[in-house]
Enzyme design. Structure first.
Site, PDB file in Angstrom:
ATOM      1  N   HIS A   1      87.213  60.811  71.887  1.00 26.86           N
ATOM      2  CA  HIS A   1      87.227  61.014  70.915  1.00 26.86           C
ATOM      3  C   HIS A   1      86.530  62.281  70.194  1.00 26.86           C
ATOM      4  O   HIS A   1      87.026  63.317  69.811  1.00 26.86           O
ATOM      5  CB  HIS A   1      88.571  60.549  70.036  1.00 26.86           C
TER       6      HIS A   1
ATOM      7  N   TRP B   1      87.839  62.149  79.734  1.00 26.47           N
ATOM      8  CA  TRP B   1      85.669  62.798  79.521  1.00 26.47           C
ATOM      9  C   TRP B   1      85.005  61.088  79.401  1.00 26.47           C
ATOM     10  O   TRP B   1      83.970  61.478  79.974  1.00 26.47           O
ATOM     11  CB  TRP B   1      86.052  63.156  78.814  1.00 26.47           C
TER      12      TRP B   1
ATOM     13  N   LEU C   1      93.656  82.388  59.372  1.00 20.96           N
ATOM     14  CA  LEU C   1      94.254  81.606  60.516  1.00 20.96           C
ATOM     15  C   LEU C   1      94.487  79.848  59.993  1.00 20.96           C
ATOM     16  O   LEU C   1      94.381  80.016  58.950  1.00 20.96           O
ATOM     17  CB  LEU C   1      92.356  81.075  61.129  1.00 20.96           C
TER      18      LEU C   1
ATOM     19  N   ASP D   1      94.548  66.841  75.641  1.00 19.44           N
ATOM     20  CA  ASP D   1      93.949  66.461  76.393  1.00 19.44           C
ATOM     21  C   ASP D   1      93.218  65.350  77.348  1.00 19.44           C
ATOM     22  O   ASP D   1      92.437  66.470  77.905  1.00 19.44           O
ATOM     23  CB  ASP D   1      95.589  66.350  77.776  1.00 19.44           C
TER      24      ASP D   1
HETATM   25  C1  FPP Z   1      94.276  62.381  74.386  1.00 16.22           C
HETATM   26  O1  FPP Z   1      93.793  62.079  75.318  1.00 16.22           O
HETATM   27  C2  FPP Z   1      93.795  62.709  72.949  1.00 16.22           C
HETATM   28  C3  FPP Z   1      94.338  61.833  71.658  1.00 16.22           C
HETATM   29  C4  FPP Z   1      95.534  61.373  71.778  1.00 16.22           C
HETATM   30  C5  FPP Z   1      93.225  62.600  70.337  1.00 16.22           C
HETATM   31  C6  FPP Z   1      93.142  63.722  69.923  1.00 16.22           C
HETATM   32  C7  FPP Z   1      91.933  64.438  69.105  1.00 16.22           C
HETATM   33  C8  FPP Z   1      91.148  64.566  69.362  1.00 16.22           C
HETATM   34  C9  FPP Z   1      90.118  65.663  70.229  1.00 16.22           C
HETATM   35  C10 FPP Z   1      90.213  64.848  67.716  1.00 16.22           C
HETATM   36  C11 FPP Z   1      90.976  65.247  66.772  1.00 16.22           C
HETATM   37  C12 FPP Z   1      89.947  65.412  65.659  1.00 16.22           C
HETATM   38  C13 FPP Z   1      91.119  66.033  64.292  1.00 16.22           C
HETATM   39  C14 FPP Z   1      90.264  66.188  63.570  1.00 16.22           C
HETATM   40  C15 FPP Z   1      92.120  66.651  64.945  1.00 16.22           C
HETATM   41  P1  FPP Z   1      93.420  60.785  75.704  1.00 16.22           P
HETATM   42  O2  FPP Z   1      93.068  59.879  74.973  1.00 16.22           O
HETATM   43  O3  FPP Z   1      95.247  60.663  75.413  1.00 16.22           O
HETATM   44  O4  FPP Z   1      92.710  61.085  77.393  1.00 16.22           O
HETATM   45  P2  FPP Z   1      93.560  60.500  78.907  1.00 16.22           P
HETATM   46  O5  FPP Z   1      94.212  60.824  78.939  1.00 16.22           O
HETATM   47  O6  FPP Z   1      92.010  60.939  79.245  1.00 16.22           O
HETATM   48  O7  FPP Z   1      93.385  59.040  78.015  1.00 16.22           O
END
Ligand code: FPP
Length: 251
Positions: free
Chosen positions: A48, A36, A142, A31
Site C-alpha cells: 500500500h 505486489w 485538476l 488494485d
Molecule cells: C487494493 O489492492 C488496494 C487497496 C484496497 C488500497 C489502495 C490504497 C492505496 C494505493 C493507498 C492510497 C493512499 C491514499 C492517500 C489515497 P489489494 O490490497 O486488494 O491488492 P491485492 O488484490 O493484490 O491483495
C-alpha cells in the site's frame, strides 16, 4: 504530447494542432498492492505504501496529460472487512498523505476532494479530510478525487435517503435522474470517461456504479505499484481510439 493553455484550463493538442481525445474524467481502481508485496516477501502494508508513492507520481502525469478530473478507489465500503491491522495501516497512510503531501498537490494546482460515506472513518482523519478540501478548494487545474469508504450502492442509497427529506420534491411524482444526482457525493463531477483497473481483475467492485454506466474500461495485468507512464499512455491511446455511442448508432 503538447498542452495548450486555454481559459478552461489545459487542453491536449497533437502535433497537427488537432484536439486529441483525452478523457475529461479518468478513474482508476488501484488494485494489486497486496500481491505486489507478496511477490517480494513483504507485508501487505508495504504494498500500500508503494501504491501511495505511485499515486503521487500519477497525479503529476495525469495533470500533464490534460485530464481535468482524476478519481481513485482507495478504500471501499467493503474494505472494512479486511484484518484490522491492514485497515488501521490504510487509515494511517491516508493521514500521512494529508499531513505531508497536500501542500505539494496544491502547488500542482490540484483540488483535493473526497467521495464516500463519512461514518466509520476515524474522527481525526475526518477532520484532516475536511482541512485538505478547504485548503485546496480554490485550485482548478485538476480535481483529485479520493474515494474513501466509497461504494456505488451506498452512494445511490444515500442519495435516495437524502432526497426523501427534500421538501421541494413531490414524492408522489416520479423522480428523475437529475433529482437523484443532486444528492450524489460530488454532483458537479462529470461521469468517468475511462476507468482503468490494474492487476488483472475484471470487475467493477462497486466503483462509480451509476456514474460508470457509459464509461470505457481498460484492464491491465500490471499491479498498481508497477503501473508507469508507459502504461498510462497505452490506456489513453486505447481510449482515444474508442468509438463511444452511448447506446446510439455510429455517426
Ligand atoms: C487494493 O489492492 C488496494 C487497496 C484496497 C488500497 C489502495 C490504497 C492505496 C494505493 C493507498 C492510497 C493512499 C491514499 C492517500 C489515497 P489489494 O490490497 O486488494 O491488492 P491485492 O488484490 O493484490 O491483495
Amino acid at each position: 504530447m503538447l498542452l495548450n493553455e486555454t481559459k478552461n484550463g489545459l487542453e491536449n493538442i497533437n502535433e497537427n494542432n488537432n484536439e486529441k481525445k483525452v478523457p475529461k474524467h479518468l478513474a482508476i481502481i488501484l488494485d494489486g498492492n497486496g500481491r505486489w508485496a507478496k511477490k517480494r516477501g513483504l507485508p501487505r502494508l508495504m504494498g500500500h505504501r508503494a501504491g501511495l508513492r505511485k499515486l503521487e507520481e500519477m497525479v503529476r502525469l495525469v495533470k500533464r496529460e490534460g485530464i481535468r478530473y482524476f478519481s481513485v478507489y482507495a478504500f471501499s465500503t467493503e474494505n472494512w472487512n479486511r484484518p484490522s491491522m491492514e485497515v488501521q495501516g490504510l487509515m494511517s497512510l491516508f493521514k500521512f498523505y494529508i499531513k505531508h503531501k497536500v501542500k505539494e498537490v496544491k502547488a500542482e494546482g490540484a483540488r483535493i476532494r473526497f467521495a464516500g460515506r463519512k461514518d466509520k472513518i476515524p474522527e481525526e482523519l475526518l477532520g484532516m479530510m475536511q482541512w485538505a478540501e478547504d485548503e485546496t478548494k480554490d485550485e482548478n487545474i485538476l480535481d483529485f478525487i479520493l474515494c474513501i469508504n466509497y461504494g456505488g450502492r451506498a452512494e445511490v442509497l444515500d442519495a435516495i435517503n437524502k432526497l426523501r427529506h427534500d421538501k421541494t420534491i413531490d414524492l408522489n411524482q416520479d423522480i428523475t435522474e437529475q433529482d437523484l444526482r443532486k444528492y450524489f457525493y460530488l454532483p458537479d463531477v462529470p461521469d468517468p470517461d475511462l476507468i482503468i483497473r490494474t492487476s488483472g481483475e475484471l470487475r467493477m467492485s462497486n466503483f462509480w456504479m451509476w456514474e460508470g454506466a457509459y464509461s470505457e474500461f481498460y484492464f491491465t495485468d500490471t499491479y498498481w505499484p508497477d503501473f508507469n507512464y508507459d502504461n498510462l499512455k497505452a490506456a489513453l491511446e486505447d481510449y482515444a481510439g474508442r468509438d463511444r455511442r452511448y447506446g446510439g448508432l455510429k455517426k
